[in-house]
Each structure stands twice: as C-alpha cells, then as structure tokens.
Design a protein around this motif. Structure first.
Motif, PDB file in Angstrom:
ATOM      1  N   ARG A   9       0.839  -1.189   0.000  1.00  0.00           N
ATOM      2  CA  ARG A   9       0.000   0.000   0.000  1.00  0.00           C
ATOM      3  C   ARG A   9       0.879   1.245   0.000  1.00  0.00           C
ATOM      4  O   ARG A   9       1.949   1.279   0.626  1.00  0.00           O
ATOM      5  N   ALA A  10       0.433   2.275  -0.704  1.00  0.00           N
ATOM      6  CA  ALA A  10       1.193   3.524  -0.806  1.00  0.00           C
ATOM      7  C   ALA A  10       0.357   4.675  -0.279  1.00  0.00           C
ATOM      8  O   ALA A  10      -0.878   4.699  -0.432  1.00  0.00           O
ATOM      9  N   GLY A  11       1.036   5.647   0.354  1.00  0.00           N
ATOM     10  CA  GLY A  11       0.380   6.841   0.866  1.00  0.00           C
ATOM     11  C   GLY A  11       1.146   8.085   0.491  1.00  0.00           C
ATOM     12  O   GLY A  11       2.118   8.026  -0.289  1.00  0.00           O
ATOM     13  N   PRO A  12       0.749   9.245   1.010  1.00  0.00           N
ATOM     14  CA  PRO A  12       1.392  10.509   0.643  1.00  0.00           C
ATOM     15  C   PRO A  12       2.905  10.507   0.837  1.00  0.00           C
ATOM     16  O   PRO A  12       3.625  11.173   0.091  1.00  0.00           O
ATOM     17  N   GLN A  13       3.392   9.769   1.829  1.00  0.00           N
ATOM     18  CA  GLN A  13       4.830   9.735   2.090  1.00  0.00           C
ATOM     19  C   GLN A  13       5.604   9.032   0.972  1.00  0.00           C
ATOM     20  O   GLN A  13       6.825   9.131   0.906  1.00  0.00           O
ATOM     21  N   ASP A  14       4.896   8.329   0.084  1.00  0.00           N
ATOM     22  CA  ASP A  14       5.545   7.585  -0.996  1.00  0.00           C
ATOM     23  C   ASP A  14       5.524   8.328  -2.325  1.00  0.00           C
ATOM     24  O   ASP A  14       5.825   7.741  -3.367  1.00  0.00           O
ATOM     25  N   ALA A  15       5.174   9.620  -2.313  1.00  0.00           N
ATOM     26  CA  ALA A  15       4.994  10.352  -3.569  1.00  0.00           C
ATOM     27  C   ALA A  15       6.249  10.345  -4.429  1.00  0.00           C
ATOM     28  O   ALA A  15       6.188  10.070  -5.628  1.00  0.00           O
ATOM     29  N   ALA A  16       7.397  10.644  -3.834  1.00  0.00           N
ATOM     30  CA  ALA A  16       8.631  10.715  -4.627  1.00  0.00           C
ATOM     31  C   ALA A  16       8.965   9.363  -5.248  1.00  0.00           C
ATOM     32  O   ALA A  16       9.377   9.284  -6.417  1.00  0.00           O
ATOM     33  N   GLU A  17       8.778   8.278  -4.471  1.00  0.00           N
ATOM     34  CA  GLU A  17       9.066   6.948  -5.005  1.00  0.00           C
ATOM     35  C   GLU A  17       8.088   6.576  -6.118  1.00  0.00           C
ATOM     36  O   GLU A  17       8.484   6.008  -7.144  1.00  0.00           O
ATOM     37  N   ALA A  18       6.804   6.904  -5.942  1.00  0.00           N
ATOM     38  CA  ALA A  18       5.817   6.600  -6.975  1.00  0.00           C
ATOM     39  C   ALA A  18       6.113   7.367  -8.263  1.00  0.00           C
ATOM     40  O   ALA A  18       6.000   6.812  -9.362  1.00  0.00           O
ATOM     41  N   ILE A  19       6.500   8.626  -8.136  1.00  0.00           N
ATOM     42  CA  ILE A  19       6.853   9.419  -9.317  1.00  0.00           C
ATOM     43  C   ILE A  19       8.048   8.803 -10.031  1.00  0.00           C
ATOM     44  O   ILE A  19       8.075   8.697 -11.265  1.00  0.00           O
ATOM     45  N   ALA A  20       9.051   8.365  -9.271  1.00  0.00           N
ATOM     46  CA  ALA A  20      10.234   7.755  -9.876  1.00  0.00           C
ATOM     47  C   ALA A  20       9.869   6.468 -10.620  1.00  0.00           C
ATOM     48  O   ALA A  20      10.397   6.194 -11.714  1.00  0.00           O
ATOM     49  N   VAL A  21       8.968   5.674 -10.043  1.00  0.00           N
ATOM     50  CA  VAL A  21       8.530   4.441 -10.708  1.00  0.00           C
ATOM     51  C   VAL A  21       7.801   4.766 -12.009  1.00  0.00           C
ATOM     52  O   VAL A  21       8.063   4.166 -13.063  1.00  0.00           O
ATOM     53  N   LEU A  22       6.874   5.730 -11.965  1.00  0.00           N
ATOM     54  CA  LEU A  22       6.142   6.107 -13.174  1.00  0.00           C
ATOM     55  C   LEU A  22       7.076   6.698 -14.225  1.00  0.00           C
ATOM     56  O   LEU A  22       6.950   6.403 -15.421  1.00  0.00           O
ATOM     57  N   ASP A  23       8.020   7.517 -13.794  1.00  0.00           N
ATOM     58  CA  ASP A  23       8.991   8.079 -14.738  1.00  0.00           C
ATOM     59  C   ASP A  23       9.753   6.968 -15.463  1.00  0.00           C
ATOM     60  O   ASP A  23      10.003   7.047 -16.674  1.00  0.00           O
TER      61      ASP A  23
END
Length: 402
Positions: free
Chosen positions: A159-173
């Motif tokens: 599960r991902a939350g607001p604290q994971d924003a940078a990691e999620a952006i890096a994965v999508l990039d």
C-alpha cells in the motif's frame, strides 16, 4: 481592464466564485480543493487575474509540470482554471488574459504547454492545437477475473500513501522512459501526494516497477471500480496490479480505467471485450520550438534532415526558417538562413511550412497527410513528409486532467 498576477494579498475565494459562475455549482469538497489549489499558486506568478476596477472578472493559472515525449521529459506548463464571468464574455477578456499567460509561460522558459479546452477557437488563435486524448477503458470484471496469474513469484506490492509520492513518481517516470511514452504529464511530489495519494477513498499500491491507484464509484447497487492509474514496466507486475482490481469481481460489474490508447490490458483479457473511449481531448502548444525538439526523444532508427519554416506570430522567437535534424534518438532545430519562403527554382519543393498549430500537431504525432488536408501544412514534398512522420510518430495520451 487590469491584468496582473494574483498574490497572497488576493482572496482565494475569487477562484471559487468565478468557478461557480462559469461552470456551475461547487460542492463543499470541491470548494476546499479549489481554495487549497488557489492558496498554493497565488503568489507564484503562475496565476493571473483580470480586474474591472476592484472586481475580478477572469482568472487563469498554470501548473509547473513535466511532459514525456518518446521517453524523455520536458518542462511543461499545464494551463487550468481559465474562467471568465458570463457577463464579460465576448469582450476579448479571455484572449487578453491568455495572451499574457502565454507571455509569462514563454518568459519562464517552458518548452511546452498543455490545456483541456472548454472551447477551442480562443486557444487555436494563440497556437494551441488538438494533440491527444485521455482514454477510458471499460472492462467487465469477469474478464479481469479470468486473467492468468503472473508467471513465477508474485511481484512485491505494498500500500502507498502521501509519504511515498517521490518513489511513486520515480517508478512512473521509469515506465514512461522505458515505454517511450508520448504525452503523459508528471507533477511535483507535493501535488502528486495531494491529488493522487492523499484521499482515504483512493487505494494505491506500489511495486518496484509499477503503480496502481483506484477507487469505488457509483451507487451501492451499481458499484464500479474507477482506476485512475495502472502502469507497470513488466508483464509480471502488470498482471499482479490488474489482479488486485480483479479481486473485486464479486462486488463490481465494471471497471473504468484511465489508460494509454495501447494499454496491454486489451491483449491480456481472453475475450475482446475491452471497450476504449475518448474521455477528453487535450491541446498542445510548442512554446520554445528549439528547446522542444532538443529535449524530446526520437526513434533511434530514424535519420532525417528537413527544412522547415515556422510562422508563429504570438511567439516571435519560434518564427522563421529552421533546419530539423534527427539521428541517434536525438533531434535539433537550428536557424537556417538558406531556407527561403519559396522554392529557389520552378518545381523545387521549398521548405515545409507550418504555423504554430501545425507544428504543435506534428510534434504530437499527427500525420503530415492529416495536417495538409486540414490546411495546417504546406510546401515540402513526399520525402519530407515521410521523414517528419517517422520522426514524430507515436500515439499521444495523457492520464490526468487539470
């Protein structure tokens, strides 16, 4: 009429009041979101207001974004929140406001700008043109429930939350880069955390090479699953993420998913029952032609050199003769004094001539044959058209609106 940047001294209720008058009722939740967005952008120079004395009669703003083109990101101004009071429409206020906003966008060094038009004539007059769509797939959950499981060990999901924003952006990039995507936009971590990860009704999952965000939609008896994002770089993670969505097959009859036009889900289901519809078109504006070409990716196998003439009145820096060269996955657009408006001799093709709208559409992958039939391209010859089509080809899509 006074057009000026909106600052901390301006009441953010300006934005809410104009939204209500321009687009209809604003409920309590939307009001709070609009106020939060206004507070975040007022004072940054990215929000402009038009005033008749003390009264605000129009507002426009833009988001500081990146946009991916053939797997490479460029700075992009995502224009949103353009609103003109109903009684002031037809007086040229919208055009004056957007002209100033375009000037600010160019001054700040953005290569590109995107917007979702409520009407197209105004934006076309300033050089924006239809470039791509937001696509929605409609999938029976029974089809997803029948997907074969991932081969081998199941990829690690959490599960991902607001604290994971940078990691999620890096994965999508990384997905955008490896898939050589055309068009998707990226927000900064703070905005992504607020819009994509900050709602308790959104269920988000993160894998080393994939991301999923979905929510429940509809009434109790007609519930559906709404997938806002499901992207992965590998077959295993793609299947694993769709299996999370499919786990709701007993509770929801349909899944509505925002996807790329060529999303693999249509090839994963056993039956050809994935319906794809255009939910919303978007428009592109090439603000800095040379930077836009230098910053994007191109197919590695394409080698091309084409003489162009760009005619761009609203952004004079783009106006003039250019030499486009593409090779090794990169491109350049350099001024070329040898390019003349007309052929040097009878029968010679002359340069390919495009206005701002035509160049924006070409940049987004619209075929030259289409541009010619629409009156957005002239000059050149079949060889130049083939070279431009090969260099810029690719379906342009976005996964979010703003």
């Amino acid at each position: 009429m006074d057009i000026r940047p909106l600052g901390p001294q301006d009441d953010p209720e300006i934005e809410v009041a104009l939204a209500r008058r321009a687009f209809g009722p604003v409920d309590a939740a939307e009001r709070e979101d609009r106020l939060a967005d206004a507070r975040a952008v007022f004072g940054t120079g990215r929000a402009l207001g038009a005033f008749d004395g003390p009264q605000a009669v129009a507002v426009a703003m833009f988001h500081d974004m990146r946009q991916w083109w053939h797997g490479r990101p460029l700075r992009m101004a995502g224009v949103g929140g353009v609103k003109v009071a109903p009684e002031e429409r037809g007086r040229g206020i919208g055009r004056a406001l957007m002209t100033e906003l375009l000037r600010v966008i160019a001054e700040r060094g953005y290569a590109l700008s995107v917007l979702f038009p409520a009407t197209t004539p105004l934006y076309r007059s300033l050089g924006w043109e239809l470039a791509g769509d937001v696509h929605e797939a409609v999938i029976p959950t029974r089809s997803l429930a029948a997907l074969p499981p991932p081969d081998g060990p199941r990829p690690a999901l959490r599960r991902a939350g607001p604290q994971d924003a940078a990691e999620a952006i890096a994965v999508l990039d990384a997905v955008y880069e490896s898939s050589r995507c055309h068009g998707p936009g990226s927000f900064d971590a703070e905005t992504f955390a607020h819009w994509s990860l900050g709602d308790d009704n959104d269920f988000c999952y993160l894998a080393p090479d994939g991301f999923l965000a979905y929510r429940w939609h509809g009434s109790y008896r007609e519930r559906e699953i709404k997938v806002d994002c499901l992207l992965a770089a590998s077959q295993e993670t793609t299947r694993a993420l769709w299996s999370v969505v499919a786990s709701h097959a007993a509770q929801a009859r349909l899944v509505r998913a925002i996807v790329p036009a060529a999303d693999p889900v249509a090839w994963l289901t056993r039956e050809a029952d994935v319906g794809l519809a255009v939910r919303e078109p978007w428009m592109l504006r090439v603000v800095d032609a040379a930077a836009a070409v230098a910053g994007r990716g191109f197919p590695a196998a394409v080698e091309a050199a084409v003489s162009l003439r760009i005619e761009d009145g609203p952004v004079p820096a783009n106006d003039g003769p250019w030499r486009l060269e593409v090779g090794g996955g990169h491109g350049s657009l350099n001024p070329d004094s040898s390019v003349t408006r007309h052929p040097a001799s009878p029968g010679a093709p002359g340069p390919v001539t495009l206005g701002a709208r035509g160049f924006a559409a070409l940049y987004a992958g619209v075929p030259m044959a289409t541009l010619r039939r629409a009156g957005l391209a002239a000059g050149g010859d079949a060889r130049a058209d083939d070279a431009l089509d090969a260099a810029f080809a690719g379906p342009a899509f976005m996964l979010q609106d703003f």
